[in-house]
Design a protein around this motif. Sequence first.
Motif, PDB file in Angstrom:
ATOM      1  N   ILE A   6       0.860  -1.185   0.000  1.00 10.57           N
ATOM      2  CA  ILE A   6       0.000   0.000   0.000  1.00 10.57           C
ATOM      3  C   ILE A   6       0.895   1.234   0.000  1.00 10.57           C
ATOM      4  N   GLY A   7       0.627   2.170  -0.903  1.00 13.09           N
ATOM      5  CA  GLY A   7       1.338   3.450  -0.895  1.00 13.09           C
ATOM      6  C   GLY A   7       0.663   4.347   0.140  1.00 13.09           C
ATOM      7  N   ARG A   8       1.303   4.490   1.281  1.00 14.16           N
ATOM      8  CA  ARG A   8       0.666   5.262   2.361  1.00 14.16           C
ATOM      9  C   ARG A   8       1.745   6.093   3.036  1.00 14.16           C
TER      10      ARG A   8
ATOM     11  N   ARG B 205      -7.137  14.572 -11.847  1.00 10.00           N
ATOM     12  CA  ARG B 205      -6.194  13.612 -11.260  1.00 10.00           C
ATOM     13  C   ARG B 205      -5.877  12.511 -12.271  1.00 10.00           C
ATOM     14  N   TYR B 206      -6.929  12.023 -12.913  1.00  8.18           N
ATOM     15  CA  TYR B 206      -6.726  10.940 -13.871  1.00  8.18           C
ATOM     16  C   TYR B 206      -6.161  11.450 -15.195  1.00  8.18           C
ATOM     17  N   GLU B 207      -6.432  12.718 -15.540  1.00  6.84           N
ATOM     18  CA  GLU B 207      -5.784  13.285 -16.741  1.00  6.84           C
ATOM     19  C   GLU B 207      -4.281  13.359 -16.506  1.00  6.84           C
TER      20      GLU B 207
ATOM     21  N   GLU C 117      -8.692  18.162  -8.743  1.00  7.70           N
ATOM     22  CA  GLU C 117     -10.052  17.618  -8.644  1.00  7.70           C
ATOM     23  C   GLU C 117     -10.067  16.278  -9.401  1.00  7.70           C
ATOM     24  N   HIS C 118     -11.099  15.467  -9.158  1.00  5.93           N
ATOM     25  CA  HIS C 118     -11.039  14.045  -9.496  1.00  5.93           C
ATOM     26  C   HIS C 118     -10.701  13.756 -10.968  1.00  5.93           C
ATOM     27  N   GLU C 119     -11.403  14.415 -11.910  1.00  3.86           N
ATOM     28  CA  GLU C 119     -11.151  14.142 -13.335  1.00  3.86           C
ATOM     29  C   GLU C 119      -9.708  14.500 -13.701  1.00  3.86           C
TER      30      GLU C 119
ATOM     31  N   ASN D 134      -4.169  -1.089 -11.600  1.00  2.93           N
ATOM     32  CA  ASN D 134      -4.816   0.073 -10.994  1.00  2.93           C
ATOM     33  C   ASN D 134      -6.097  -0.416 -10.326  1.00  2.93           C
ATOM     34  N   ALA D 135      -6.553   0.337  -9.337  1.00  2.00           N
ATOM     35  CA  ALA D 135      -7.731  -0.095  -8.590  1.00  2.00           C
ATOM     36  C   ALA D 135      -8.736   1.032  -8.425  1.00  2.00           C
ATOM     37  N   GLY D 136      -8.893   1.833  -9.456  1.00  2.00           N
ATOM     38  CA  GLY D 136      -9.886   2.913  -9.378  1.00  2.00           C
ATOM     39  C   GLY D 136     -11.284   2.339  -9.200  1.00  2.00           C
ATOM     40  N   SER D 137     -12.118   3.040  -8.455  1.00  2.00           N
ATOM     41  CA  SER D 137     -13.463   2.489  -8.236  1.00  2.00           C
ATOM     42  C   SER D 137     -14.534   3.335  -8.939  1.00  2.00           C
ATOM     43  N   THR D 138     -14.225   4.578  -9.260  1.00  4.33           N
ATOM     44  CA  THR D 138     -15.201   5.430  -9.959  1.00  4.33           C
ATOM     45  C   THR D 138     -15.152   5.114 -11.462  1.00  4.33           C
ATOM     46  N   PRO D 139     -16.167   5.538 -12.218  1.00  5.34           N
ATOM     47  CA  PRO D 139     -16.102   5.302 -13.672  1.00  5.34           C
ATOM     48  C   PRO D 139     -14.818   5.871 -14.280  1.00  5.34           C
TER      49      PRO D 139
ATOM     50  N   GLY E  28      -4.521   9.025  -6.246  1.00  8.59           N
ATOM     51  CA  GLY E  28      -4.598   9.758  -4.979  1.00  8.59           C
ATOM     52  C   GLY E  28      -6.019  10.030  -4.548  1.00  8.59           C
ATOM     53  N   TRP E  29      -6.250   9.898  -3.247  1.00 12.99           N
ATOM     54  CA  TRP E  29      -7.576  10.233  -2.706  1.00 12.99           C
ATOM     55  C   TRP E  29      -7.467  10.846  -1.314  1.00 12.99           C
ATOM     56  N   ASN E  30      -6.284  10.716  -0.696  1.00 14.75           N
ATOM     57  CA  ASN E  30      -6.136  11.046   0.713  1.00 14.75           C
ATOM     58  C   ASN E  30      -5.535  12.450   0.849  1.00 14.75           C
TER      59      ASN E  30
HETATM   60  C1  LIG Z   1      -6.442  -3.304  -4.339  1.00 13.85           C
HETATM   61  C2  LIG Z   1      -6.410  -1.827  -4.088  1.00 13.85           C
HETATM   62  C3  LIG Z   1      -5.186  -1.217  -3.827  1.00 13.85           C
HETATM   63  C4  LIG Z   1      -5.115   0.149  -3.593  1.00 13.85           C
HETATM   64  N1  LIG Z   1      -3.936   0.695  -3.222  1.00 13.85           N
HETATM   65  C5  LIG Z   1      -3.902   1.995  -2.846  1.00 13.85           C
HETATM   66  C6  LIG Z   1      -2.724   2.528  -2.273  1.00 13.85           C
HETATM   67  O1  LIG Z   1      -1.767   1.820  -2.055  1.00 13.85           O
HETATM   68  N2  LIG Z   1      -2.695   3.832  -1.932  1.00 13.85           N
HETATM   69  C7  LIG Z   1      -3.764   4.661  -2.125  1.00 13.85           C
HETATM   70  O2  LIG Z   1      -3.684   5.849  -1.790  1.00 13.85           O
HETATM   71  N3  LIG Z   1      -4.912   4.172  -2.664  1.00 13.85           N
HETATM   72  C8  LIG Z   1      -4.995   2.862  -3.017  1.00 13.85           C
HETATM   73  N4  LIG Z   1      -6.163   2.341  -3.512  1.00 13.85           N
HETATM   74  C9  LIG Z   1      -7.261   3.264  -3.871  1.00 13.85           C
HETATM   75  C10 LIG Z   1      -7.461   3.307  -5.393  1.00 13.85           C
HETATM   76  O3  LIG Z   1      -6.271   3.526  -6.106  1.00 13.85           O
HETATM   77  C11 LIG Z   1      -8.475   4.399  -5.771  1.00 13.85           C
HETATM   78  O4  LIG Z   1      -7.948   5.682  -5.542  1.00 13.85           O
HETATM   79  C12 LIG Z   1      -9.754   4.244  -5.002  1.00 13.85           C
HETATM   80  O5  LIG Z   1     -10.315   2.963  -5.253  1.00 13.85           O
HETATM   81  C13 LIG Z   1     -10.760   5.331  -5.361  1.00 13.85           C
HETATM   82  O6  LIG Z   1     -11.141   5.219  -6.715  1.00 13.85           O
HETATM   83  P1  LIG Z   1     -11.080   6.441  -7.705  1.00 13.85           P
HETATM   84  O7  LIG Z   1      -9.618   6.820  -7.807  1.00 13.85           O
HETATM   85  O8  LIG Z   1     -11.657   5.929  -8.992  1.00 13.85           O
HETATM   86  O9  LIG Z   1     -11.868   7.575  -7.111  1.00 13.85           O
HETATM   87  C14 LIG Z   1      -6.283   0.954  -3.689  1.00 13.85           C
HETATM   88  C15 LIG Z   1      -7.514   0.341  -3.931  1.00 13.85           C
HETATM   89  C16 LIG Z   1      -7.596  -1.038  -4.100  1.00 13.85           C
HETATM   90  C17 LIG Z   1      -8.945  -1.673  -4.332  1.00 13.85           C
END
Ligand SMILES: Cc1cc2nc3c(=O)[nH]c(=O)nc-3n(C[C@H](O)[C@H](O)[C@H](O)COP(=O)(O)O)c2cc1C
Length: 373
Positions: free
Chosen positions: A60-62, A150-152, A146-148, A199-204, A131-133
Amino acid sequence: MNDRLAMYNANALKLGLFGANCSSGRAATKVPERWSASWPDCLALARMADQAGIDFMLPIGRWKGYGGDTDMHGESLETLTWATGLLAATERITVFGTVHAPLFHPLIAAKQCVTADQVGRGRFGLNIVAGWNEGEFEMFGVQQREHEARYEYAQDWIDAIKLAWGPQDDFVFDGAHIKLAKVRAKPKPYGGTRPLIMNAGSTPTGQAFAMRNCDAFFTATQESRKGGVEATKTMIAGIKEQARALGRDIEVFTVGQVVCRPTQQEAEDYYRHAIIDNADWGSVDGMLAIKAITPQTVGAEEYKKKREYFASRAIGGYPFVGTPDRIAQEFADLSRGGMRGIAFSMVNYLDELPLFRDEVLPRLERMGVRKKG
Ligand SMILES: Cc1cc2nc3c(=O)[nH]c(=O)nc-3n(C[C@H](O)[C@H](O)[C@H](O)COP(=O)(O)O)c2cc1C
């Protein structure tokens, strides 16, 4: 590239350890045996996992802990250097580095990844985080976009990285956000291919980024579990179809927390003891506050529900709690539904991995979703 995707073995279901570089791993718990994330523990775990045939480790990148009595994630080993050290000490396992695109210059990150990949002879993988934190960004003096946007930015970033890993040199990169001139980046990744990218983005927007750029998409979604193998198949088919529409193949992975014990009762008792009865509610509150979830913003009743949901499911992911038979069955069902892999955590990985290795892995081999040795 296919060998890298297969993690150099024939296992249909890839298994990985998630979160071992951070104190408390993926459990907001006060139990004294919670994960330390010290280097000696990480090293011993990686060697044990490597010998057991576990396919990958995902850190985890923290940068900052969540507070509470334990300050969950208050201590974390930086993931690229952690991966490089572990790759030097292992033979077979793939190790990911998790990189916040806005915090690492792409050419420095590209070379760090190449270094890890050379050390591991092609066993390094990259997890890109947009990034989200907010608190973490503030600490770096970096304004979170802002969110969009970030991905650009992340799109420019990964394009620049892929170019740096490619055959050309002395190139110019003229992105919307990143401008680079006369770039030289040598050596290249191991063996003339490039590291796996996830990658693990959760939004569209996050998911679309994964479809466009990544080999592996990690989903934390828990809904499809309720519907069994068929629901998993439908969910995965949907993701793969979206990727195929962009001319890309993508593998789908998921995450969870494993509490495996010889009997169902022991597993459930320990899960309740560690995750509920000894939850570090201060850490859970800290994590919720970053997401702007407080009793003031959502109301006391809703807050109580959110807090319990986070402690029991959202932080660690889906709880796989039970006997080796039960856990092997749940894993095999996911595999049969098309899930390519599972990244799981344990309250104390080093204490708990031996039972998983001795009892769950052989069952998965007998069920045909993993190969021997
Ligand atoms: C398997 C997994 C690993 C992730 N690893 C990290 C991480 O190490 N550091 C972090 O800041 N976010 C991590 N995230 C968060 C995602 O990268 C992503 O920012 C979050 O799901 C929100 O989605 P969005 O970016 O589409 O808004 C992780 C999520 C998942 C499901």
